[in-house]
Every structure is written in C-alpha cells, then in structure tokens.
Design a protein around this motif. Structure first.
Motif, PDB file in Angstrom:
ATOM      1  N   ASP A 182       0.800  -1.229   0.000  1.00  0.00           N
ATOM      2  CA  ASP A 182       0.000   0.000   0.000  1.00  0.00           C
ATOM      3  C   ASP A 182       0.835   1.284   0.000  1.00  0.00           C
ATOM      4  OD1 ASP A 182       0.809   0.272   2.666  1.00  0.00           O
ATOM      5  OD2 ASP A 182      -0.991  -0.684   3.447  1.00  0.00           O
ATOM      6  N   LYS A 183       2.165   1.147   0.045  1.00  0.00           N
ATOM      7  CA  LYS A 183       3.014   2.340  -0.009  1.00  0.00           C
ATOM      8  C   LYS A 183       3.807   2.434  -1.321  1.00  0.00           C
ATOM      9  CE  LYS A 183       2.402   3.723   4.329  1.00  0.00           C
ATOM     10  NZ  LYS A 183       1.484   2.638   4.716  1.00  0.00           N
TER      11      LYS A 183
ATOM     12  N   GLU B 241       1.118  19.079 -10.052  1.00  0.00           N
ATOM     13  CA  GLU B 241       2.290  18.637 -10.809  1.00  0.00           C
ATOM     14  C   GLU B 241       2.527  17.125 -10.777  1.00  0.00           C
ATOM     15  OE1 GLU B 241       5.005  22.548 -10.196  1.00  0.00           O
ATOM     16  OE2 GLU B 241       3.839  21.803  -8.519  1.00  0.00           O
TER      17      GLU B 241
ATOM     18  N   LEU C 273      -3.034   6.746  -4.145  1.00  0.00           N
ATOM     19  CA  LEU C 273      -2.604   7.347  -2.885  1.00  0.00           C
ATOM     20  C   LEU C 273      -2.949   6.444  -1.703  1.00  0.00           C
ATOM     21  CD1 LEU C 273      -1.511   9.712  -1.200  1.00  0.00           C
ATOM     22  CD2 LEU C 273      -3.740  10.809  -1.392  1.00  0.00           C
ATOM     23  N   ARG C 274      -4.128   5.842  -1.748  1.00  0.00           N
ATOM     24  CA  ARG C 274      -4.504   4.996  -0.621  1.00  0.00           C
ATOM     25  C   ARG C 274      -4.043   3.555  -0.805  1.00  0.00           C
ATOM     26  NH1 ARG C 274     -10.752   5.089  -2.524  1.00  0.00           N
ATOM     27  NH2 ARG C 274     -10.423   7.320  -2.444  1.00  0.00           N
ATOM     28  N   GLY C 275      -3.185   3.342  -1.797  1.00  0.00           N
ATOM     29  CA  GLY C 275      -2.554   2.038  -1.948  1.00  0.00           C
ATOM     30  C   GLY C 275      -3.393   0.974  -2.627  1.00  0.00           C
TER      31      GLY C 275
ATOM     32  N   ALA D 261       0.519  12.685  -3.291  1.00  0.00           N
ATOM     33  CA  ALA D 261      -0.044  13.200  -2.038  1.00  0.00           C
ATOM     34  C   ALA D 261      -0.447  14.671  -2.165  1.00  0.00           C
ATOM     35  CB  ALA D 261       0.950  13.029  -0.895  1.00  0.00           C
ATOM     36  N   ARG D 262       0.003  15.325  -3.239  1.00  0.00           N
ATOM     37  CA  ARG D 262      -0.354  16.731  -3.450  1.00  0.00           C
ATOM     38  C   ARG D 262      -1.709  16.911  -4.141  1.00  0.00           C
ATOM     39  NH1 ARG D 262       3.210  20.901  -4.093  1.00  0.00           N
ATOM     40  NH2 ARG D 262       2.782  21.122  -6.312  1.00  0.00           N
ATOM     41  N   CYS D 263      -2.328  15.822  -4.539  1.00  0.00           N
ATOM     42  CA  CYS D 263      -3.628  15.903  -5.225  1.00  0.00           C
ATOM     43  C   CYS D 263      -4.632  16.643  -4.345  1.00  0.00           C
ATOM     44  CB  CYS D 263      -4.157  14.503  -5.549  1.00  0.00           C
ATOM     45  SG  CYS D 263      -5.842  14.507  -6.206  1.00  0.00           S
TER      46      CYS D 263
ATOM     47  N   GLN E 169      -6.325   8.944  -6.692  1.00  0.00           N
ATOM     48  CA  GLN E 169      -6.754   8.783  -5.301  1.00  0.00           C
ATOM     49  C   GLN E 169      -6.623   7.329  -4.852  1.00  0.00           C
ATOM     50  OE1 GLN E 169      -8.038  10.901  -2.877  1.00  0.00           O
ATOM     51  NE2 GLN E 169      -7.332  12.656  -4.043  1.00  0.00           N
TER      52      GLN E 169
ATOM     53  N   PRO F 241       5.754  10.335  -4.665  1.00  0.00           N
ATOM     54  CA  PRO F 241       5.173  10.991  -3.482  1.00  0.00           C
ATOM     55  C   PRO F 241       4.323  12.214  -3.830  1.00  0.00           C
ATOM     56  CG  PRO F 241       7.556  11.323  -3.562  1.00  0.00           C
ATOM     57  CD  PRO F 241       7.226  10.329  -4.624  1.00  0.00           C
TER      58      PRO F 241
ATOM     59  N   VAL G 255       3.002   5.541  -3.632  1.00  0.00           N
ATOM     60  CA  VAL G 255       3.307   6.839  -3.010  1.00  0.00           C
ATOM     61  C   VAL G 255       4.809   6.959  -2.718  1.00  0.00           C
ATOM     62  CG1 VAL G 255       2.823   6.288  -0.586  1.00  0.00           C
ATOM     63  CG2 VAL G 255       2.400   8.585  -1.412  1.00  0.00           C
ATOM     64  N   ASN G 256       5.494   5.845  -2.547  1.00  0.00           N
ATOM     65  CA  ASN G 256       6.949   5.886  -2.393  1.00  0.00           C
ATOM     66  C   ASN G 256       7.631   6.324  -3.689  1.00  0.00           C
ATOM     67  OD1 ASN G 256       7.075   5.150   0.287  1.00  0.00           O
ATOM     68  ND2 ASN G 256       7.514   2.996  -0.094  1.00  0.00           N
ATOM     69  N   PHE G 257       7.203   5.761  -4.807  1.00  0.00           N
ATOM     70  CA  PHE G 257       7.825   6.122  -6.078  1.00  0.00           C
ATOM     71  C   PHE G 257       7.345   7.479  -6.599  1.00  0.00           C
ATOM     72  CE2 PHE G 257       8.950   1.589  -6.384  1.00  0.00           C
ATOM     73  CZ  PHE G 257      10.287   1.743  -6.700  1.00  0.00           C
TER      74      PHE G 257
END
Lengths: 278, 236, 119
Positions: free
Chosen positions: B100-101, B164, B137-139, B111-113, B134, B108, B104-106
């Motif tokens: 689930d990460k 961006e 983001l929540r994996g 998370a600015r959405c 979305q 990140p 967002v790890n690759f």
C-alpha cells in the motif's frame, strides 16, 4: 444528538474512511466497524471518496485545498445520506471545518461551487460526526455489550484535532471526558494524563523526525509515570508517532507503552479480538 | 461539378486560417500548411501522440483532446502539445513489492492531489483520472490499474495538474504491479509456456519452417480460430 | 505590500490585538524546537521585520491550534503561522523536497507534509 436516541433498532450511517484507514490504520477501521455493528449501527463506506487533504488550509484565500473536503461532502449527499461519520481525527477536523465554511461563507461556496461545475452545488447540508460523538449517548447499549470488562489502566490521548479549533470540538475542548467515560464503561480505569490534549508533533515526523521522537518521549513517558498500561487514541497520525517513534528513543530511562485505538478496546470488551500486548 | 466546401475559421497559435468543415484538428493543421514531425503517430486515437488544447469562442473552458480524433469547429483557438515533460520513476519490477506504499513511495507527489478533478476533465479517453490517483494514494493498486486501463499516455492530465502529478506514469506502475503481483494468474498460459519449453511443439514448428510462403499462407487462411472465451481466473 | 499587511490579508487576523502575554508560547507543544517564540513572531511581523519569514518557527508549528484557542485576545496565531509559510511557498520556494522524504510513512503524514511544506 438525534442519533444517540436510537436504541435497539438497526441503523445505517455513511462512513468516510480516509487514506490511512486503508493502510496503516486498517485495524482502526476494522475494529470500529465491528464494534459499531455490535451496537446496531452499520457503517456503510461511501462508494466514492477522496483524500480529505488532511490538515485544513487556513489562509483566507486558499479555497483550492478545501475542494477535496467539499467534494466528499457532496458525495455523501449524492449517495443519499445526511450524516457522515469519519474515524480519523484529521479527516474529521478537515471535513468538519470545511462543512462549517460551507454553512457560513456564501462567497467562498459560490467560488467552490462554480469551480466544481461537474458536481451539484453544496451548502453544508450534511452533518459530519466522529464516532465518539455517537457513542456519547449510547451508554446503556455499550454497557449491555460488555462481556469481558477491561481490567487495565489507560491514558486517554485526544491530541489536537478532535478538540481544536473549539468550533469543531467533539467535547469540552480544554478538559474533554468522552473517551475516559467510554473506557470506564468498558471496564477499564483511567489515569490522570496532563498531555491528553497536547499535540504529538504531527507531520513534523516527515521533516523533523527528532522533534517528534522528543514529543513521543515526553507524552508516553508521562503516561507511564502516571501509571498507565496503555495509551488510547483516535488519530492514525498520533498512533504512528506515539508507537513508531518509541523505537527511536535512545534515552535509557524510557520504557514504552502500547498504543490502541479506542475501538480496539471496544472490540476487546465486547468479547472480540484482544488488543495486542507489546 | 464539384460541391463547394463549407469553410470554418480556426486560429492556430493565434493566426487565423480557413479550413474545410469536417476535418480533424490534425488534418486542418496540415491543410493550413503545418507539417507534423513530432506529435503525430497512429492517427487513429490509440497512440496518444497528438495531444491538443483549444478554446472555443465565448467559452471559458480549456478543452483537451486528441488532434486526430477531434473535428474542427468554427472559432476554435488551438495549439498542439507534441510532448509532455515528465519524470518516470526508475524501478526494477522484479525487485519491488506491491504494497500500500509502493505507489506513493515512487511518486510521493500524488499526495499533493487536491481533488480538483482537472485531470479527469482533460482526459480524452474519458477516464476517471482523479479517481485512479486517489486509489493510488490509498494504496489500492488493483483499482488504479483497472481505472487507468485505457490510458494512452497522451500526457494531458499531467500538463493540466496543479499538483504537478504525472498521472500516467503512476498508472503505468500500478498496472505493471497489478499484472506481475496481483492479477490472478492465467493457468492455461503457464501450462502452455511450460509445454513449449519442454519441446512439445518443436517437431511441428520444424515442419512449418520447411514450408514455402505460399503453403504457409494457405495454412494461415485455413487455421482454426478459437472462440473467444472468458479468461480463467484463480478461483476456477 | 508590507509584511504586516500581507500577513493580515492571508490570515484574516488583527495582529495589533496581541498584548504579548506569552500564553501562546506557554502552551505551544513544539516551542522547544523553535527559533522564535510564537508571541515573538507576532512582534516581528508588526515591526515588518522580514527576517521572520526565514525563521524556523512557522515550519515547526504543527497546526495544533493550542495557541489560538488559548489566546485571551482571540488572535488565531495558527493562521499567522500559515500566512508566513505561504509567503515562501507562493514564491515557489518549498520547505521540503517531497521526493526526498523517508519512504513508507503513513499517507496521512505525507499528505500533510505536501500541504504545509510544498507550494
């Protein structure tokens, strides 16, 4: 509250999870759904929902960061609900503050509604609730369900966002008691805990991890000094900061404590899965 | 006698042209004298090379589409976007995990959405772009893969995004992770690959290799075509 | 526009209401990490001292609302901190490179950081 008067019969309420409830705080979600089911309330996850944006944006002109919260409230309305419950303290705070804006700031909502021209207009019709608010009026029902009373001492940790700003507080903002009452109903006892509404350092964990390790040392250390066996919280970020940062405390006098979500205690007392001892 | 063509006014990078009605933006630009070196590919709406943005007279909206799929309208202001600068994360699919990460790890920046939905509005494939970001983001890799399946990587989402984000690269990673680690395995395929490796079809292949082109053509035309069927899943 | 006017516009707060009692700083859980006390930040802004924009304090602020909630003059200092962050972020100067943060942090932390540390 209206909801609280409903005793006995089954009811359904819209549930907004938030990103972290699907990842790090999965156990928070599962235990809350389970505990509420016992109380006759079904939490129905929204079909569509979006990250609330976490921390509420505070600048007078920064409406962009409030779109997500409003869009979620529109989804609640669209899916036919007038109330939504959310577990995470930050989601709660953000949705609730955005909803207050929707109810009070016509000019802001004119802009937001015209920007989101693909969605129906919104003016604050939905009510945002935290599960602890719902539990407030369900004393009897809760007690009825307790089959394995808790027998430990707990430090109850609210953190910031369930209580501040005071307009969105779920309880008396300087000296809340709703979670203490819940723990006692479940058979547990509560210790004095002066840090109960002090911030854990929040997202500083991303930029300044040491600062949060320091907060964790003080908060958990104080709970322990006051005789707690565990800390109870409602926020996935508090949970992460207070549990994970314990591992990084180098001070030799430090002995850690397990951190639980209040819903995990409910499940345990209701005869379900026991909280992990750590 | 030839029928007189009806002409429409369009503005390419601010300059007015008159082009025949009914042309696609791509053809209209060529009619006006532009030549595509980059920014054109299959001309059939599949390759995603011809991203274009335009406005219409008296309408505040900025439209985004594929130039090969959109017909010109009178009073259209348009420009081609031959390329989207975008960073793609470097990863070795064999070595990364699908949890689930991962996304967002690759990436990140997902998370600015801010849930502004501009990406969805810009997508010429009419995908729920914001929804797959979305989900990422929540994996929820499976959902991101499913929602982005028809992405042709034109890059319009990434150009319009105020946060961006490079949506299509995130989606591609989601689909790769899904394909490699999460999708139910097609057991008949594994079996067939094993048979091939064990040489079950070697003799037949050798026989075919010796045939002339004519014979092969005949064979091809007379081949059995399997009826389409649902892919067997793990639960079968 | 001078600093004070900008901060007032962004925060919607009246900084002159502050009488420097220091209650905000007394209650601030992050004060140990700061280079200026929250009440000093107000003082700097009132004096239009631009150096406050470079201070660490607004970035250490965790938006816990304790200061604003306890202020006897109803100054929401939380909003003033946000205004100071935005003065930098809106010039496209990020406090944090989001691509460089530690992996595997919970989504809630990463999203918060993007909101408060990147423009």
């Amino acid at each position: 509250m209206q909801l609280a008067n409903i005793q006995g019969e089954k009811m359904e309420i819209a549930y907004y999870p938030g990103c972290t409830l699907k990842t790090n705080a999965k156990e928070f979600e599962e235990s809350t759904i389970e505990a509420f089911k016992k109380l006759g309330i079904e939490l129905k996850e929204l079909n569509k929902w979006y990250c609330c944006g976490t921390v509420y944006s505070l600048a007078t002109d920064n409406l962009m960061y409030r779109l997500a919260a409003i869009r979620n409230l529109i989804k609640v309305k669209e899916e036919g609900y007038d109330k939504v419950v959310t577990l995470c303290s930050i989601c709660y705070n953000t949705l609730k503050q955005a909803n207050l804006m929707a109810q009070q700031d016509e000019e802001a909502m004119y802009k937001i509604n015209s920007f989101m021209d693909e969605e129906p207009d919104y003016h604050g019709e939905v009510e945002v609730l935290h599960p602890l608010e719902i539990l407030k009026g369900m004393e009897e029902k809760i007690k009825e369900n307790v089959v394995k009373p808790l027998n430990k001492k707990y430090a109850v940790y609210y953190g910031c966002l369930l209580l501040r700003p005071k307009e969105v507080a779920i309880d008396e903002y300087e000296n809340p008691s709703v979670m203490e009452k819940l723990v006692e109903m479940l058979g547990g006892s509560v210790v004095n805990f002066p840090f109960k509404n002090e911030c854990c350092g929040a997202y500083n964990v991303v930029s300044d991890r040491e600062a949060v390790v320091e907060r964790c040392y003080r908060i958990v250390g104080n709970a322990r000094k006051n005789g707690a066996d565990a800390i109870v919280t409602s926020c996935p970020l508090c949970h992460f900061n207070l549990s994970e940062m314990q591992k990084e405390i180098k001070k030799t006098d430090f002995v850690g404590l397990p951190i639980y979500y209040f819903s995990q205690l409910m499940v345990e007392a209701f005869g379900g899965r026991k909280c992990k001892e750590k | 006698m030839q029928r007189k063509m009806k002409m429409v006014r369009i503005y390419i990078m601010g300059k007015e042209y008159r082009v025949p009605e009914g042309l696609t933006i791509m053809k209209a630009m060529e009619y006006a004298g532009y030549r595509y070196i980059r920014g054109a590919g299959c001309r059939a709406g599949f390759c995603g090379a011809c991203a274009t943005v335009y406005r219409k007279e008296g309408d505040y909206k900025l439209y985004a589409d594929l130039a090969c799929q959109t017909t010109v309208e009178d009073g259209m202001y348009l420009v081609q976007l031959p390329f989207t600068p975008a960073n793609k994360a470097i990863y070795d699919l064999e070595k990364i995990k699908a949890d689930d990460k991962t996304l967002v790890n690759f990436y990140p920046e997902i998370a600015r959405c801010v849930s502004c939905n501009t990406c969805t509005k810009a997508c010429p494939q009419e995908l729920d772009v914001m929804d797959y970001i979305q989900a990422s983001l929540r994996g929820d890799i499976a959902k991101a893969a499913e929602l982005s399946f028809d992405c042709i990587q034109c890059g319009l989402c990434a150009l319009r995004c105020p946060a961006e984000i490079v949506h299509y690269h995130v989606a591609q990673l989601a689909r790769r992770l899904y394909g490699k680690y999460l999708a139910p395995k097609a057991k008949h395929l594994e079996k067939r690959v094993k048979e091939i490796e064990e040489g079950k079809f070697d003799a037949e292949l050798k026989k075919m290799m010796k045939k002339s082109i004519e014979e092969l053509r005949k064979m091809y035309n007379a081949r059995d075509i399997e009826p389409e069927e649902e892919m067997p899943t793990e639960s079968d | 526009m001078d600093l004070l006017a900008k901060v007032e516009e962004l925060s919607g707060e009246n900084l002159y209401a502050c009488y420097q009692c220091g209650k905000c700083s007394a209650g601030c859980p992050m004060v140990d990490q700061m280079d200026l006390l929250p009440n000093q930040v107000i003082l700097y802004v009132i004096r239009n001292d631009e150096s406050v924009v470079e201070a660490k304090t607004p970035w250490i602020c965790a938006q816990c609302y304790q200061c604003g909630t306890r202020c006897p003059r109803n100054v929401d200092i939380t909003k003033i901190m946000e205004a100071l962050r935005l003065i930098k972020l809106r010039k496209n100067i990020d406090y944090l490179k989001i691509g460089k943060v530690k992996k595997n942090l919970p989504q809630i932390a990463v999203v918060s950081a993007t909101r408060k540390y990147t423009g």
